[in-house]
Write an enzyme that holds these catalytic residues in place. Structure first.
Site, PDB file in Angstrom:
ATOM      1  N   GLY A 155     -38.962 -35.716 -59.466  1.00 37.32           N
ATOM      2  CA  GLY A 155     -37.925 -34.891 -58.827  1.00 37.32           C
ATOM      3  C   GLY A 155     -37.648 -33.654 -59.666  1.00 37.32           C
ATOM      4  NE  ARG A 171     -40.680 -38.738 -55.785  1.00 35.51           N
ATOM      5  CZ  ARG A 171     -39.735 -38.625 -56.716  1.00 35.51           C
ATOM      6  NH1 ARG A 171     -39.957 -38.982 -57.955  1.00 35.51           N
ATOM      7  NH2 ARG A 171     -38.544 -38.147 -56.417  1.00 35.51           N
ATOM      8  CG  ASP A 216     -38.494 -43.733 -65.718  1.00 35.91           C
ATOM      9  OD1 ASP A 216     -38.605 -43.011 -64.706  1.00 35.91           O
ATOM     10  OD2 ASP A 216     -37.937 -44.850 -65.694  1.00 35.91           O
ATOM     11  CB  THR A 226     -34.592 -37.130 -64.146  1.00 32.18           C
ATOM     12  OG1 THR A 226     -33.869 -37.791 -63.090  1.00 32.18           O
ATOM     13  CG2 THR A 226     -34.388 -37.928 -65.422  1.00 32.18           C
ATOM     14  CG  ASP A 233     -31.758 -40.078 -61.018  1.00 32.91           C
ATOM     15  OD1 ASP A 233     -30.873 -39.567 -60.304  1.00 32.91           O
ATOM     16  OD2 ASP A 233     -32.821 -40.536 -60.567  1.00 32.91           O
ATOM     17  CG  ASP A 245     -33.004 -42.619 -65.055  1.00 34.24           C
ATOM     18  OD1 ASP A 245     -33.547 -41.528 -65.290  1.00 34.24           O
ATOM     19  OD2 ASP A 245     -33.283 -43.317 -64.059  1.00 34.24           O
ATOM     20  NE  ARG A 282     -34.618 -43.620 -54.139  1.00 37.06           N
ATOM     21  CZ  ARG A 282     -35.707 -42.874 -54.054  1.00 37.06           C
ATOM     22  NH1 ARG A 282     -36.771 -43.181 -54.752  1.00 37.06           N
ATOM     23  NH2 ARG A 282     -35.731 -41.818 -53.278  1.00 37.06           N
TER      24      ARG A 282
HETATM   25  O1  F6P Z   1     -34.299 -36.663 -58.955  1.00 31.25           O
HETATM   26  C1  F6P Z   1     -33.899 -38.005 -58.988  1.00 31.25           C
HETATM   27  C2  F6P Z   1     -33.486 -38.422 -57.632  1.00 31.25           C
HETATM   28  O2  F6P Z   1     -32.571 -37.452 -57.278  1.00 31.25           O
HETATM   29  C3  F6P Z   1     -32.863 -39.775 -57.372  1.00 31.25           C
HETATM   30  O3  F6P Z   1     -31.515 -39.920 -57.722  1.00 31.25           O
HETATM   31  C4  F6P Z   1     -33.079 -39.926 -55.902  1.00 31.25           C
HETATM   32  O4  F6P Z   1     -33.027 -41.223 -55.501  1.00 31.25           O
HETATM   33  C5  F6P Z   1     -34.427 -39.328 -55.719  1.00 31.25           C
HETATM   34  O5  F6P Z   1     -34.572 -38.372 -56.736  1.00 31.25           O
HETATM   35  C6  F6P Z   1     -34.677 -38.758 -54.381  1.00 31.25           C
HETATM   36  O6  F6P Z   1     -35.752 -37.895 -54.446  1.00 31.25           O
HETATM   37  P1  F6P Z   1     -36.804 -37.656 -53.314  1.00 31.25           P
HETATM   38  O7  F6P Z   1     -36.033 -37.159 -52.161  1.00 31.25           O
HETATM   39  O8  F6P Z   1     -37.728 -36.656 -53.893  1.00 31.25           O
HETATM   40  O9  F6P Z   1     -37.471 -38.977 -53.043  1.00 31.25           O
END
Ligand code: F6P
Length: 320
Positions: free
Chosen positions: A11, A72, A103, A126, A128, A130, A172
């Site tokens: 992300g 991804r 990660d 990120t 997040d 984390d 998430r």
């Molecule tokens: O960048 C991290 C994050 O924002 C998470 O909190 C979220 O679940 C996810 O990416 C959603 O990303 P995408 O829409 O690219 O699957």
């Protein structure tokens, strides 16, 4: 070391561009040839390398997203894809790689190393927050402030209409955004995936506040909590006898101009990553911890977690 490449993966996060700029300029300063990889690991597999110099990173320090693109890659998950990425790197005589991401990005970097990839150093990025090994991942500070801006606005209307509001933030698997934006925004309660919540006790606490005259109740929910904010609202709303609204902030939290903290972190870690590569180090993530730059092995970024301190939530409950 003569030629290095930089990629962003997973992300996107505000501050990635500041880090790219720092990697390119520190690389040039070290006398290296620097290449950008388009769209993360997908670009590596396809061999999409673009030469970069000081001029290709002008006027990007303030912009969100990533000029390199990210993604991804399903192909890179396969052994075949990892081999072709290593081949492309060898073909282009690239002997150092800087990877900016979460990660999952560093898992990919380990896989690449095991099939003969070049020296590699990571930068945690990120929203997040984390990634183990860094007090703050790139993008987190900006995302918290974006969420906070929305929470403040919702508070205004919540107070005027005496409504119960649920705000769903990203995360998430991580409650960093929910707890931080919730605490800063004066939320009455926060729910997130990794911290067990006593739902009925929370409802009783909120009911007591409403009966004592509280005009608005604002609850922040991480997207990874249970079935999400809508399901939680449908449970809590009737139990408080209050009409309610749910707002999902979604991808608004991923974009936007990075804060000073994220730009500074990008600059600091971009330079630190290149310095580490030039000094011959590999297989580590550079991150700031208590104002120092530390290097953490890739593996620790997914085998250990960067946890939200439990006392933050306790603090929020005492004040809410
Ligand atoms: O960048 C991290 C994050 O924002 C998470 O909190 C979220 O679940 C996810 O990416 C959603 O990303 P995408 O829409 O690219 O699957």
């Amino acid at each position: 070391m003569k030629r290095i490449a930089v990629l962003t993966s997973g992300g996107d996060a505000p501050g990635m561009n500041a880090a790219i700029r720092a990697v390119v300029r520190a690389g040039v300063e070290h006398g290296l040839e620097v290449f950008g990889v388009r769209r993360g690991y997908a670009g590596l597999v396809a061999g999409h390398f673009t030469p970069m110099d000081r001029t290709t990173v002008v006027n990007i320090v303030h912009s969100g997203g990533t000029i390199l693109g990210t993604g991804r890659s399903e192909q890179f998950r396969t052994l075949e894809g990892q081999h072709s990425a290593a081949e492309q790197l060898a073909l282009n005589r690239i002997n150092g790689l800087v990877l900016i991401g979460g990660d999952g990005t560093f898992r990919g970097a380990s896989a690449l190393a095991s099939v003969g990839g070049p020296a590699a150093v990571g930068i945690p990025a990120t929203i997040d927050n984390d990634v183990f090994g860094a007090d703050r991942s790139l993008g987190f500070d900006t995302a918290v402030n974006t969420a906070l801006g929305a929470i403040d606005r919702i508070r205004d209307t919540a107070t005027s209409h005496e409504l119960l509001h649920f705000v769903e933030v990203m995360g998430r698997e991580s409650g960093w955004l929910a707890v931080s934006a919730g605490l800063a925004g004066g939320a009455e309660a926060v729910f997130c995936p990794e911290i067990p919540s006593e739902l009925d006790a929370t409802i009783a606490r909120l009911r007591a506040s409403v009966e004592a005259g509280k005009r608005s109740v604002l609850i922040v929910v991480a997207e990874g909590y249970g079935e999400g904010a809508h399901a939680l609202a449908a449970y809590v709303g009737p139990r408080l006898d209050l009409d309610y609204r749910v707002t999902t902030l979604g991808h608004t939290q991923r974009g936007g101009s990075p804060t000073a903290i994220d730009r500074t972190t990008g600059a600091t870690l971009g330079v630190a990553a290149v310095d580490a590569l030039v000094a011959g180090r590999s297989g580590v993530v550079v991150g700031e911890r208590s104002e120092n730059i530390v290097e953490t092995p890739f593996e620790a970024t997914w085998s250990r977690s960067h946890e939200v301190p439990a006392n933050r939530l306790a603090l929020l409950h005492r004040l809410g």
